[in-house]
Scaffold this active site. Structure first.
Site, PDB file in Angstrom:
ATOM      1  N   TRP A  19       0.825  -1.211   0.000  1.00 40.56           N
ATOM      2  CA  TRP A  19       0.000   0.000   0.000  1.00 40.56           C
ATOM      3  C   TRP A  19       0.863   1.267   0.000  1.00 40.56           C
ATOM      4  CZ3 TRP A  19      -4.724   2.227  -0.067  1.00 40.56           C
ATOM      5  CH2 TRP A  19      -4.836   3.503   0.501  1.00 40.56           C
ATOM      6  N   MET A  20       0.448   2.274  -0.766  1.00 43.96           N
ATOM      7  CA  MET A  20       1.110   3.591  -0.781  1.00 43.96           C
ATOM      8  C   MET A  20       0.101   4.692  -0.542  1.00 43.96           C
ATOM      9  SD  MET A  20       2.522   5.420  -4.281  1.00 43.96           S
ATOM     10  CE  MET A  20       4.239   5.040  -4.284  1.00 43.96           C
ATOM     11  N   ASP A  22       0.539   9.143   0.979  1.00 38.80           N
ATOM     12  CA  ASP A  22       1.228  10.421   0.768  1.00 38.80           C
ATOM     13  C   ASP A  22       2.709  10.360   0.359  1.00 38.80           C
ATOM     14  OD1 ASP A  22      -1.059  10.709   2.285  1.00 38.80           O
ATOM     15  OD2 ASP A  22      -0.127  11.914   3.841  1.00 38.80           O
ATOM     16  N   GLN A  40       4.257   7.075   2.279  1.00 44.30           N
ATOM     17  CA  GLN A  40       3.574   6.300   3.308  1.00 44.30           C
ATOM     18  C   GLN A  40       3.389   4.885   2.778  1.00 44.30           C
ATOM     19  OE1 GLN A  40       2.024   7.744   6.625  1.00 44.30           O
ATOM     20  NE2 GLN A  40       4.094   8.323   6.033  1.00 44.30           N
ATOM     21  N   ASP A 151       2.116  15.864  10.184  1.00 43.36           N
ATOM     22  CA  ASP A 151       2.561  16.177   8.819  1.00 43.36           C
ATOM     23  C   ASP A 151       3.471  17.416   8.745  1.00 43.36           C
ATOM     24  OD1 ASP A 151       0.849  14.053   8.357  1.00 43.36           O
ATOM     25  OD2 ASP A 151      -0.779  15.302   7.589  1.00 43.36           O
TER      26      ASP A 151
HETATM   27  C1  FRU Z   1      -2.944  12.078   4.771  1.00 45.56           C
HETATM   28  C2  FRU Z   1      -2.609  11.349   6.061  1.00 45.56           C
HETATM   29  C3  FRU Z   1      -1.671  12.178   6.913  1.00 45.56           C
HETATM   30  C4  FRU Z   1      -0.973  11.147   7.739  1.00 45.56           C
HETATM   31  C5  FRU Z   1      -0.870   9.988   6.787  1.00 45.56           C
HETATM   32  C6  FRU Z   1      -0.950   8.646   7.434  1.00 45.56           C
HETATM   33  O1  FRU Z   1      -3.321  11.266   3.721  1.00 45.56           O
HETATM   34  O2  FRU Z   1      -3.805  11.050   6.762  1.00 45.56           O
HETATM   35  O3  FRU Z   1      -2.319  13.172   7.670  1.00 45.56           O
HETATM   36  O4  FRU Z   1       0.283  11.578   8.179  1.00 45.56           O
HETATM   37  O5  FRU Z   1      -1.908  10.130   5.853  1.00 45.56           O
HETATM   38  O6  FRU Z   1      -0.663   7.627   6.529  1.00 45.56           O
END
Ligand code: FRU
Length: 511
Positions: A19-20, A22, A40, A151
């Protein structure tokens, strides 16, 4: 049965498996001419879940990608290394480096450590060019005892010689600005709150500078752009990115106006982040090309989910729909595409009393009829004198499809409402299984060029890469990015249906 690789884009970054979401930690290593993209990453499943890592890929052309081991991971399985950014600490303000690390590789990551009962901002540094990281022993660097605080995006602000962090107090609709001399000690400088379209929560804020293409006298060369992601609560459903243009003085961001502006009018453009640096000081960035509304449910026959958008270059441009209402807006184009390189495959013009479509089916890419990777350019002119009754009888649709079936996603122009629309609902698997893809929605776009005779003119560059369509109207003055899932073959053709007699003009690359 679906060929398992049918949806995987070729030039847009996807994870090898898993899974990917941000994009994170974007920087350019000028000593190696290499771009680094982290993201991510859940390597264990094709849905979002903990433990969550920073996946890592590098590229020297932003079209082909090398995959590396996850760069940063959590201490425990119920934790996540959430979104964040990377800076190059050239002058070793952090004290993490010595002379054995060249200045271009003094890399510090700033990210959210998501623990079961708190979100804190933590840092880690790399002395091997960004492949492995050492966590700072005195983490966290910011802890306000909140579960909705995340973030961090850090930039270097030249005038005050300070690091500046934007970070979201998500459910308070607040972007907080912190400053630091050493990346370890941070102080709160200001809050930018309840601005724009608030949605349900604020995520992934960020500041970057963009050059004004057509400055007025007295204008600076560049202005500041604050980006902000909101989820859920997009007017299109799910998640969306917005931005503000304004001034920044090192501690406070002052927007030029209160207008809400979206970065992209499509459904799949979220969690945008700008690169820390790029060659020639250009402003480049990338977004996650999916939407929290359905990201965990789209087909995953190849064992992965989601891709990034193309890496885009950003500028500011004054545009007007009429001379009294000029606006400075963010313009985008794919960083790697030079439209003059488009190799023309087919060219034609369709014309009647209501519209003219000048279409170049070009291709910057080899074998576009088999690979699913193709691009095109067209100019579309709506005759301003056409009366409404006549408009009703005119159709215009671009149909993106494979040459093996009629299944297509359609881009059309609605004359009566003066809107473009995209229809991703097809007769396929996806429509049958996912309600939300049946919607037919409009991209609300303004006619940005009006000719002397009152005609409205749109120029369009389109990039199709297997399951993603990126549309750049009027030299990137507005864009629409959408994913799609054709069941019966890779996209290979762009057909145009444009006439009052509903005659179809089929054009695709030569077989
Ligand atoms: C945005 C988010 C961020 C968080 C991340 C977790 O898409 O919800 O706020 O850091 O994804 O994967």
């Amino acid at each position: 049965l679906v060929d398992s690789s049918i949806y995987r884009p070729l030039v847009h970054l996807t994870p090898p498996v898993g899974w990917m979401n941000d994009p994170n930690g974007l920087f350019y290593d000028s000593s190696e001419s290499t771009y680094h993209v982290y993201y991510q990453y859940n390597p264990n499943d094709t849905i979002w879940g903990l433990p969550l890592y920073w996946g890592h890929a590098t590229s020297d052309d932003l079209l082909t990608w090398d995959h590396h081991a996850p760069a940063i991971g959590p201490e425990n399985d119920d934790e996540g290394i959430y979104s964040g950014s990377i800076v190059i600490d050239y002058d070793n303000t952090s004290g993490f480096f010595d002379d054995s690390t060249r200045p271009e590789q003094r890399i510090v990551a700033i990210y959210t450590n998501n623990l079961p009962d708190v979100e804190t901002q933590d840092i880690a540094y790399s002395t091997d060019g960004g492949y492995t990281f050492e966590k700072y022993e005195n983490n966290p660097v910011i802890d306000v005892n909140s579960t909705q605080f995340r973030d961090p995006k850090v930039i270097w602000y030249e005038e005050t010689e300070q690091w500046v962090m934007t970070v979201a107090k998500s459910q308070e609709y607040k972007i907080q600005i912190y400053t630091s001399d050493n990346l370890k000690d941070w102080s709160l400088a200001s809050n930018f709150s309840t601005k724009g379209y608030v949605g349900y929560q604020y995520e992934c804020p960020g500041l970057f500078e963009a050059t004004i293409e057509n400055p007025k006298s007295g204008d600076p060369e560049k202005k500041w752009v604050m980006v902000l992601a909101i989820n859920p609560g997009s007017p299109l459903g799910g998640s969306i990115n917005e931005y503000f243009v304004g001034d920044f003085n090192g501690t406070e961001f002052i927007p030029d106006d209160d207008a809400t502006r979206f970065m992209d009018t499509g459904k799949d453009f979220y969690a945008f982040q700008a690169f820390f640096n790029a060659p020639e000081n250009r402003s480049i960035g990338v977004a996650w090309s999916s939407n929290w509304q359905y990201s965990n449910q789209v087909p995953d026959p190849d064992g992965y989910r989601s891709s990034m958008s193309s890496i885009r270059e950003y500028t500011l441009r004054y545009v007007s729909t009429n001379p009294e209402s000029e606006q400075l807006i963010l313009c985008q184009k794919p960083f790697f595409v030079n439209e003059t390189d488009l190799k023309v495959v087919e060219e034609y013009k369709v014309s009647n009393s209501s519209l003219t479509v000048d279409h170049t089916f070009g291709s910057s890419f080899a074998n576009s009829n088999t690979t699913g990777l193709l691009d095109f350019n067209m100019t579309f002119t709506v005759n301003g004198t056409t009366d409404v009754t006549q408009k009703d009888s005119v159709t215009f649709e671009l149909r993106i499809k494979s040459n093996q079936s009629d299944e297509a996603i359609a881009l059309g122009y609605d004359y009566n409402n003066e809107q473009f629309y995209i229809n991703r609902a097809t007769e396929s698997y996806f429509q049958r299984t996912n309600q939300f893809f049946q919607e037919r929605w409009s991209t609300y776009v303004q006619p940005l060029t009006i000719t002397e005779s009152g005609d409205k003119q749109y120029q369009l560059y389109g990039l199709v890469d297997n399951n993603i369509l990126e549309l750049y109207f009027n030299d990137g003055a507005f864009t629409s990015t959408n994913t799609f899932f054709l069941e019966k073959g890779k996209p290979s053709n762009v057909d145009i249906v444009a006439s009052s007699s509903k005659e179809a003009y089929h054009r695709g690359p030569a077989d």
